[in-house]
Design a protein around this motif. Structure first.
Motif, PDB file in Angstrom:
ATOM      1  N   TRP A 123      -5.993  -5.730  -9.020  1.00 31.28           N
ATOM      2  CA  TRP A 123      -5.347  -4.488  -8.597  1.00 31.28           C
ATOM      3  C   TRP A 123      -6.081  -3.897  -7.401  1.00 31.28           C
ATOM      4  O   TRP A 123      -7.308  -3.983  -7.294  1.00 31.28           O
ATOM      5  N   ALA A 166       1.413   1.223 -16.257  1.00 32.95           N
ATOM      6  CA  ALA A 166       1.163   2.569 -15.727  1.00 32.95           C
ATOM      7  C   ALA A 166       2.398   3.116 -15.031  1.00 32.95           C
ATOM      8  O   ALA A 166       3.263   2.371 -14.559  1.00 32.95           O
ATOM      9  N   LYS A 167       2.487   4.425 -14.954  1.00 30.89           N
ATOM     10  CA  LYS A 167       3.634   5.103 -14.349  1.00 30.89           C
ATOM     11  C   LYS A 167       3.765   4.736 -12.863  1.00 30.89           C
ATOM     12  O   LYS A 167       2.774   4.629 -12.141  1.00 30.89           O
ATOM     13  N   ILE A 168       5.013   4.541 -12.408  1.00 31.62           N
ATOM     14  CA  ILE A 168       5.272   4.187 -11.011  1.00 31.62           C
ATOM     15  C   ILE A 168       5.246   5.460 -10.149  1.00 31.62           C
ATOM     16  O   ILE A 168       5.929   6.439 -10.437  1.00 31.62           O
ATOM     17  N   THR A 174       7.815   3.141  -4.631  1.00 27.84           N
ATOM     18  CA  THR A 174       8.032   1.714  -4.371  1.00 27.84           C
ATOM     19  C   THR A 174       7.874   1.460  -2.879  1.00 27.84           C
ATOM     20  O   THR A 174       8.271   2.289  -2.053  1.00 27.84           O
ATOM     21  N   ARG A 196       1.551   2.016  -8.669  1.00 27.70           N
ATOM     22  CA  ARG A 196       1.401   2.652  -9.984  1.00 27.70           C
ATOM     23  C   ARG A 196       0.239   3.659 -10.024  1.00 27.70           C
ATOM     24  O   ARG A 196      -0.623   3.674  -9.142  1.00 27.70           O
ATOM     25  N   LYS A 197       0.250   4.492 -11.085  1.00 25.72           N
ATOM     26  CA  LYS A 197      -0.748   5.561 -11.271  1.00 25.72           C
ATOM     27  C   LYS A 197      -2.139   4.990 -11.490  1.00 25.72           C
ATOM     28  O   LYS A 197      -3.145   5.583 -11.102  1.00 25.72           O
ATOM     29  N   ASN A 244       5.953  -2.117  -6.607  1.00 25.96           N
ATOM     30  CA  ASN A 244       5.678  -0.863  -7.312  1.00 25.96           C
ATOM     31  C   ASN A 244       4.239  -0.388  -7.073  1.00 25.96           C
ATOM     32  O   ASN A 244       3.286  -1.156  -7.244  1.00 25.96           O
TER      33      ASN A 244
END
Length: 293
Positions: free
Chosen positions: A234, A213-215, A218, A206-207, A204
């Motif tokens: 991250w 956090a929003k995906i 992918t 993410r934001k 994923n």
């Protein structure tokens, strides 16, 4: 005796009539008539306001320059009722003179002494504000080396003009010498290339650097990603023209071998239905109660 009295009496009567006529024809006293005099405007600089009435708060009718000739009708309590340039109004008597003042030499233009300085900030830009206050509204931002015209300086603030705008800047960031121009250390962010390396499924993006956090999208195994930075597990990356964050655990400097699709070929055998009588039920599931297909 009678002859002498008659002429005397007649003279007295005539004199009385003449005196009465003289009295009735006499001009008005100084208090009864308006005395007009000529005076001139005498101001040290600027102009003299002619007002609607003899009050500082009265509306301005006109502005009279130094040397303007005015007709004065009356003066009272520091104000003169005048006529000038075809207009009537009131002016302060303090700025009137009986003699015409010499012409003002235009060279006395109150030329403000200015200096030239340059913006000298170690990084970023310098804020030009509406007034000499750190909380005042920002007019514009000036980059290092910008030439500014300084009108005045007071309490750590300079009134300046730069890029056709006027405002105030902090004097701490002004220099009399132009600072060396910053060679734009091309803010090229050092990037690295890595690959998605997941044992199964997808990774994923993410934001932000958070598992909640929003995906954004992918990424499949082996996807090439550009890594801008890594922090706290991250990585900020770009892949497939999209930017976001992925878990550094699933990134590899080497491209992983593409999974050969272990062709899910099921091994089968051939058999035959063998019932003594009737038919064999094929059911929905492996249960005697399942629906018959």
């Amino acid at each position: 005796m009678k002859k002498l009295l008659i002429p005397t009496f007649c003279f007295a009567v005539l004199s009385t009539v003449a005196f009465e006529e003289h009295i009735s024809a006499a001009p008005l006293s100084a208090e009864q008539k308006t005395i007009e005099t000529i005076k001139y405007v005498n101001v040290s600089l600027g102009s003299l306001n002619m007002r609607k009435s003899g009050k500082e708060s009265a509306a301005v009718v006109a502005k009279l320059s130094k040397g303007t000739k005015v007709t004065v009708y009356s003066e009272s309590k520091g104000w003169a009722k005048v006529k000038a340039n075809g207009k009537e109004g009131y002016v302060s008597t303090a700025y009137l003179s009986t003699k015409k003042p010499g012409a003002v030499k235009q060279a006395v233009t109150a030329t403000v002494k200015t200096t030239t300085k340059y913006v000298n900030v170690s990084s970023g830009t310098l804020n030009m504000r509406k007034s000499g206050n750190a909380s005042a509204k920002i007019v514009t931002m000036l980059s290092k080396g910008t030439k500014v015209t300084v009108y005045s300086e007071s309490k750590g603030w300079a009134k300046v003009k730069a890029n056709n705008k006027e405002g105030y800047v902090n004097t701490a960031y002004l220099s009399t010498k132009k600072p060396a121009t910053v060679t734009k250390a091309s803010t090229t962010v050092k990037t690295t290339t890595k690959y998605v390396n997941v044992s199964s499924g997808t990774l994923n993006m993410r934001k932000s650097g958070s598992a909640s956090a929003k995906i954004v999208t992918t990424l499949s195994k082996g996807t090439k990603v550009t890594v801008y930075s890594e922090s706290k597990g991250w990585a900020k990356i770009k892949a497939n023209n999209k930017e976001g964050y992925v878990n550094t655990t699933y990134l590899s400097t080497k491209k992983p071998a593409t999974a050969t699709k272990a062709s899910t070929t099921v091994k089968t055998t051939t058999k035959y239905v063998n019932v003594s009588s009737g038919t064999l039920n094929m059911r929905k599931s492996g249960s005697a109660s399942a629906k018959i297909v």
